[in-house]
Scaffold this motif. Structure first.
Motif, PDB file in Angstrom:
ATOM      1  N   ILE A   1       0.826  -1.203   0.000  1.00  0.00           N
ATOM      2  CA  ILE A   1       0.000   0.000   0.000  1.00  0.00           C
ATOM      3  C   ILE A   1       0.865   1.260   0.000  1.00  0.00           C
ATOM      4  CG2 ILE A   1      -0.251   0.135   2.514  1.00  0.00           C
ATOM      5  CD1 ILE A   1      -2.889   0.944  -0.212  1.00  0.00           C
ATOM      6  N   ARG A   2       2.036   1.189   0.582  1.00  0.00           N
ATOM      7  CA  ARG A   2       2.952   2.342   0.547  1.00  0.00           C
ATOM      8  C   ARG A   2       3.432   2.587  -0.884  1.00  0.00           C
ATOM      9  NH1 ARG A   2       8.417   2.710   4.307  1.00  0.00           N
ATOM     10  NH2 ARG A   2       9.126   4.804   3.661  1.00  0.00           N
ATOM     11  N   ALA A   3       3.783   1.520  -1.567  1.00  0.00           N
ATOM     12  CA  ALA A   3       4.201   1.635  -2.968  1.00  0.00           C
ATOM     13  C   ALA A   3       3.070   2.174  -3.828  1.00  0.00           C
ATOM     14  CB  ALA A   3       4.661   0.274  -3.479  1.00  0.00           C
ATOM     15  N   ARG A   4       1.868   1.686  -3.593  1.00  0.00           N
ATOM     16  CA  ARG A   4       0.711   2.117  -4.398  1.00  0.00           C
ATOM     17  C   ARG A   4       0.423   3.611  -4.218  1.00  0.00           C
ATOM     18  NH1 ARG A   4      -3.761  -1.049  -6.165  1.00  0.00           N
ATOM     19  NH2 ARG A   4      -3.284  -3.266  -6.382  1.00  0.00           N
ATOM     20  N   LEU A   5       0.378   4.081  -2.956  1.00  0.00           N
ATOM     21  CA  LEU A   5       0.042   5.483  -2.719  1.00  0.00           C
ATOM     22  C   LEU A   5       1.128   6.404  -3.267  1.00  0.00           C
ATOM     23  CD1 LEU A   5      -1.873   7.582  -1.556  1.00  0.00           C
ATOM     24  CD2 LEU A   5      -0.760   7.287   0.669  1.00  0.00           C
ATOM     25  N   CYS A   6       2.386   6.048  -3.063  1.00  0.00           N
ATOM     26  CA  CYS A   6       3.471   6.858  -3.614  1.00  0.00           C
ATOM     27  C   CYS A   6       3.380   6.918  -5.140  1.00  0.00           C
ATOM     28  CB  CYS A   6       4.828   6.297  -3.190  1.00  0.00           C
ATOM     29  SG  CYS A   6       5.221   6.552  -1.445  1.00  0.00           S
ATOM     30  N   SER A   7       3.079   5.786  -5.761  1.00  0.00           N
ATOM     31  CA  SER A   7       2.969   5.738  -7.216  1.00  0.00           C
ATOM     32  C   SER A   7       1.810   6.603  -7.716  1.00  0.00           C
ATOM     33  CB  SER A   7       2.772   4.285  -7.669  1.00  0.00           C
ATOM     34  OG  SER A   7       2.522   4.221  -9.059  1.00  0.00           O
ATOM     35  N   LEU A   8       0.666   6.527  -7.030  1.00  0.00           N
ATOM     36  CA  LEU A   8      -0.498   7.322  -7.430  1.00  0.00           C
ATOM     37  C   LEU A   8      -0.198   8.816  -7.311  1.00  0.00           C
ATOM     38  CD1 LEU A   8      -3.450   7.755  -8.198  1.00  0.00           C
ATOM     39  CD2 LEU A   8      -4.074   7.301  -5.805  1.00  0.00           C
ATOM     40  N   LEU A   9       0.399   9.205  -6.199  1.00  0.00           N
ATOM     41  CA  LEU A   9       0.694  10.629  -6.000  1.00  0.00           C
ATOM     42  C   LEU A   9       1.743  11.120  -6.994  1.00  0.00           C
ATOM     43  CD1 LEU A   9       0.619  10.788  -2.108  1.00  0.00           C
ATOM     44  CD2 LEU A   9      -1.016  11.831  -3.680  1.00  0.00           C
ATOM     45  N   LYS A  10       2.718  10.287  -7.327  1.00  0.00           N
ATOM     46  CA  LYS A  10       3.711  10.660  -8.343  1.00  0.00           C
ATOM     47  C   LYS A  10       3.025  10.927  -9.678  1.00  0.00           C
ATOM     48  CE  LYS A  10       7.892   8.928 -10.665  1.00  0.00           C
ATOM     49  NZ  LYS A  10       7.367   8.979 -12.051  1.00  0.00           N
TER      50      LYS A  10
ATOM     51  N   ILE B   1      -0.168  11.927 -10.254  1.00  0.00           N
ATOM     52  CA  ILE B   1      -1.144  13.016 -10.319  1.00  0.00           C
ATOM     53  C   ILE B   1      -0.602  14.357  -9.827  1.00  0.00           C
ATOM     54  CG2 ILE B   1      -3.078  11.421 -10.147  1.00  0.00           C
ATOM     55  CD1 ILE B   1      -3.431  12.196  -7.240  1.00  0.00           C
ATOM     56  N   THR B   2       0.496  14.351  -9.067  1.00  0.00           N
ATOM     57  CA  THR B   2       1.034  15.614  -8.543  1.00  0.00           C
ATOM     58  C   THR B   2       1.791  16.345  -9.640  1.00  0.00           C
ATOM     59  OG1 THR B   2       1.226  14.659  -6.335  1.00  0.00           O
ATOM     60  CG2 THR B   2       2.479  16.658  -6.763  1.00  0.00           C
ATOM     61  N   PRO B   3       1.532  17.650  -9.840  1.00  0.00           N
ATOM     62  CA  PRO B   3       2.198  18.397 -10.911  1.00  0.00           C
ATOM     63  C   PRO B   3       3.718  18.440 -10.738  1.00  0.00           C
ATOM     64  CG  PRO B   3       0.309  19.628 -10.060  1.00  0.00           C
ATOM     65  CD  PRO B   3       0.530  18.469  -9.132  1.00  0.00           C
ATOM     66  N   GLY B   4       4.402  18.692 -11.868  1.00  0.00           N
ATOM     67  CA  GLY B   4       5.848  18.862 -11.840  1.00  0.00           C
ATOM     68  C   GLY B   4       6.577  17.558 -11.591  1.00  0.00           C
ATOM     69  N   ASP B   5       7.797  17.691 -11.077  1.00  0.00           N
ATOM     70  CA  ASP B   5       8.626  16.508 -10.818  1.00  0.00           C
ATOM     71  C   ASP B   5       8.690  16.194  -9.337  1.00  0.00           C
ATOM     72  OD1 ASP B   5      10.127  18.720 -10.139  1.00  0.00           O
ATOM     73  OD2 ASP B   5      12.023  17.892 -10.861  1.00  0.00           O
ATOM     74  N   ILE B   6       7.570  16.385  -8.642  1.00  0.00           N
ATOM     75  CA  ILE B   6       7.463  15.973  -7.240  1.00  0.00           C
ATOM     76  C   ILE B   6       7.216  14.473  -7.253  1.00  0.00           C
ATOM     77  CG2 ILE B   6       6.175  16.238  -5.082  1.00  0.00           C
ATOM     78  CD1 ILE B   6       5.552  19.110  -5.938  1.00  0.00           C
ATOM     79  N   ASN B   7       8.278  13.717  -7.058  1.00  0.00           N
ATOM     80  CA  ASN B   7       8.251  12.268  -7.297  1.00  0.00           C
ATOM     81  C   ASN B   7       8.488  11.416  -6.062  1.00  0.00           C
ATOM     82  OD1 ASN B   7       7.848  12.753 -10.028  1.00  0.00           O
ATOM     83  ND2 ASN B   7      10.036  12.750 -10.506  1.00  0.00           N
ATOM     84  N   GLY B   8       8.916  12.024  -4.960  1.00  0.00           N
ATOM     85  CA  GLY B   8       9.197  11.250  -3.756  1.00  0.00           C
ATOM     86  C   GLY B   8       8.249  11.624  -2.637  1.00  0.00           C
ATOM     87  N   PHE B   9       7.733  10.636  -1.921  1.00  0.00           N
ATOM     88  CA  PHE B   9       6.697  10.898  -0.914  1.00  0.00           C
ATOM     89  C   PHE B   9       6.961  10.110   0.367  1.00  0.00           C
ATOM     90  CE2 PHE B   9       4.883  11.625  -5.052  1.00  0.00           C
ATOM     91  CZ  PHE B   9       4.222  12.834  -4.895  1.00  0.00           C
ATOM     92  N   LEU B  10       6.699  10.772   1.484  1.00  0.00           N
ATOM     93  CA  LEU B  10       6.675  10.104   2.779  1.00  0.00           C
ATOM     94  C   LEU B  10       5.505  10.652   3.580  1.00  0.00           C
ATOM     95  CD1 LEU B  10       9.420  11.657   5.026  1.00  0.00           C
ATOM     96  CD2 LEU B  10       9.328  12.188   2.611  1.00  0.00           C
ATOM     97  N   PHE B  11       5.092   9.908   4.603  1.00  0.00           N
ATOM     98  CA  PHE B  11       3.799  10.166   5.218  1.00  0.00           C
ATOM     99  C   PHE B  11       3.886  10.220   6.742  1.00  0.00           C
ATOM    100  CE2 PHE B  11       3.318   7.949   1.201  1.00  0.00           C
ATOM    101  CZ  PHE B  11       2.519   8.826   0.498  1.00  0.00           C
ATOM    102  N   PRO B  12       4.029  11.431   7.298  1.00  0.00           N
ATOM    103  CA  PRO B  12       3.940  11.608   8.748  1.00  0.00           C
ATOM    104  C   PRO B  12       2.492  11.457   9.210  1.00  0.00           C
ATOM    105  CG  PRO B  12       5.122  13.414   7.661  1.00  0.00           C
ATOM    106  CD  PRO B  12       4.385  12.660   6.605  1.00  0.00           C
TER     107      PRO B  12
END
Length: 502
Positions: A151-160, A162-173
């Motif tokens: 699920i971590r891989a899936r959410l990061c992939s989805l956000l990569k 749909i998020t504009p630009g080259d915002i490609n890395g995600f973490l979740f506090p």
């Protein structure tokens, strides 16, 4: 000779300062004896620290109102404000759609999505329920540094995607404050610089770093914190930055550049701003202002952090509010609230590719036990996926059309409304008294007019975060046109009550 003189001086001192005293006068300069006796270590009064016994009331399926009231009085501590008012809060027992219901069965329309976070209202979609329960069943927890979960891989992939630009890395506090805390740490570690510039009339969270970056009265709760520098933004409290949006943007940018030069660009890690200012009044930055901030950051090698904890995830129309500004992409993006619609607590930090790559072989230096929690990620994944499929941007565009029309009516109709601002489902009115002055300064004691507003909201079935003199209007994004117009009718009645207050 100098050597023999030095030797003689040293020997003289050694003859004076001896354990047994001076060689000629033995009672002088003996080993020092402390004049006071040793302190006896204190003994604490014994206090019963054994584990208590769970009472039988915790075996009951339901509690009486008296049980609840006693527990609130005896054990509940409030946040931000003093705790004395905790027993006067309405006891909310359920929610459905945009409505909340108290113990007596009275329905309230939620006019602010609580803290501008319950974007999907209170009827939890069945797919979200199932996703959360499936993750709870399959794997309820995994420490993020020890194991990867799908699920971590899936959410990061989805956000990569749909998020504009080259915002490609995600973490979740765990929330917005923690997201901004992490963003500040990441900016400092990436740049090797320490100072964070942030705006007056802003809010970034309740933990120490974000609260130090905050530009309203709450920043004082953080105490003195080094490395945080406040800047003016185009919407000042007591003076004008220009008679047009263009003038205000240019003036604010010129002041900022001069401040950057005075502080030293080589000392500034990042500029941290709300893309649309939220809790301090839904301020829409003039066209050209954020674009100018981006250009200044590029010119002086400073990172741009945009805080979209409140305005992200379709609150202003697009997925993220920075899409409103020509060509602007932050280096670090933070959000929370609408990510899960607050069904469960979760925040987000998004990193541009250059920053993501830097931490491929450098320690990020931030983490938490519950960060990237798989159950929370499952909730977020399903909420975001559903909103993508449902065309949420188009729905919010329709809400904006009605918001603008209805707020225009309120501004023209009511003496107590000085001005108002709205974008998407994000709006705010500035309320004034009969003298045309703000009801109070934000964070000060509430005057009779503000108390009258709070009372009238309850009477007219409205529930929301009223932070006098600001009346936020930020309904859940699932609201229908009929419900939204009824909400504005109720708000108008509240403002009529305020108009009548002498």
């Amino acid at each position: 000779s100098f050597a023999s003189l030095a030797e003689a001086t040293w020997q003289h001192y050694a003859d004076l300062s001896r354990t047994a005293g001076s060689t000629q006068h033995g009672t002088v300069n003996r080993r020092y004896v402390p004049p006071l006796g040793p302190l006896a270590l204190p003994t604490a009064e014994p206090f019963d620290n054994s584990t208590g016994r769970m009472s039988d009331k915790h075996l009951k399926e339901e509690w009486s109102e008296a049980d609840i009231a006693t527990a609130v009085k005896d054990s509940v501590v409030m946040t931000w404000s003093s705790s004395a008012n905790r027993s006067s809060l309405p006891l909310i027992v359920r929610g459905e759609g945009i409505y909340l219901y108290d113990k007596a069965g009275k329905a309230y329309m939620d006019m602010t999505s609580q803290a501008v976070c319950a974007n999907m209202g209170y009827t939890v979609d069945e797919a979200v329920r199932k996703a959360v329960m499936k993750q709870m069943t399959d794997l309820a927890y995994a420490y993020p540094g020890l194991g990867m979960v799908e699920i971590r891989a899936r959410l990061c992939s989805l956000l990569k995607e749909i998020t504009p630009g080259d915002i490609n890395g995600f973490l979740f506090p765990l929330g917005g404050s923690e997201s901004n805390e992490g963003a500040i740490r990441i900016a400092r570690r990436y740049t090797g610089k320490f100072k964070i510039m942030s705006a007056m009339r802003s809010y970034h969270g309740g933990t120490t770093g974000p609260l130090a970056a905050t530009g309203d009265f709450r920043t004082r709760f953080a105490g003195e914190q080094p490395g945080f520098i406040k800047i003016f933004q185009p919407h000042s409290l007591r003076f004008s930055t220009g008679t047009t949006d263009e003038e205000a943007a240019q003036q604010a940018l010129k002041m900022l550049e001069e401040q950057i030069l005075a502080e030293g660009p080589e000392t500034i890690a990042a500029i941290l701003l709300e893309t649309i200012v939220g809790a301090n009044g839904v301020f829409l930055h003039p066209v050209g202002y954020l674009e100018g901030i981006r250009a200044l950051c590029d010119k002086y090698n400073i990172l741009l952090i945009l805080d979209e904890v409140m305005c992200g995830f379709w609150r202003t129309g697009p997925l993220f509010a920075f899409s409103h500004f020509r060509g602007v992409v932050p280096d670090i993006l933070t959000s929370a609230k609408g990510l899960t619609s607050s069904f469960l607590p979760l925040g987000m930090i998004g990193l541009r590719q250059k920053i993501k790559e830097h931490f491929e072989h450098n320690a990020l230096g931030w983490g938490a036990t519950y960060a990237n929690h798989p159950v929370l990620l499952a909730c977020a994944y399903e909420v975001v996926r559903k909103n993508c499929l449902d065309g949420m941007e188009g729905k919010v565009a329709n809400i904006e059309r009605i918001m603008l029309e209805e707020m225009d009516t309120l501004i023209k109709r009511h003496r107590c409304v000085l001005q108002g601002r709205a974008i998407g489902a994000f709006g705010c009115l500035d309320l004034v008294n009969s003298k045309g002055e703000p009801l109070n300064m934000l964070g000060h004691d509430l005057p009779k007019e503000a108390l009258a507003v709070k009372k009238s909201m309850v009477e007219h079935g409205l529930f929301g975060l009223f932070r006098s003199p600001l009346m936020h209007i930020c309904p859940p994004l699932i609201i229908t046109e009929e419900e939204l117009r009824e909400m504005f009718r109720r708000i108008s009645r509240v403002l009529s009550d305020l108009d009548a207050v002498a």
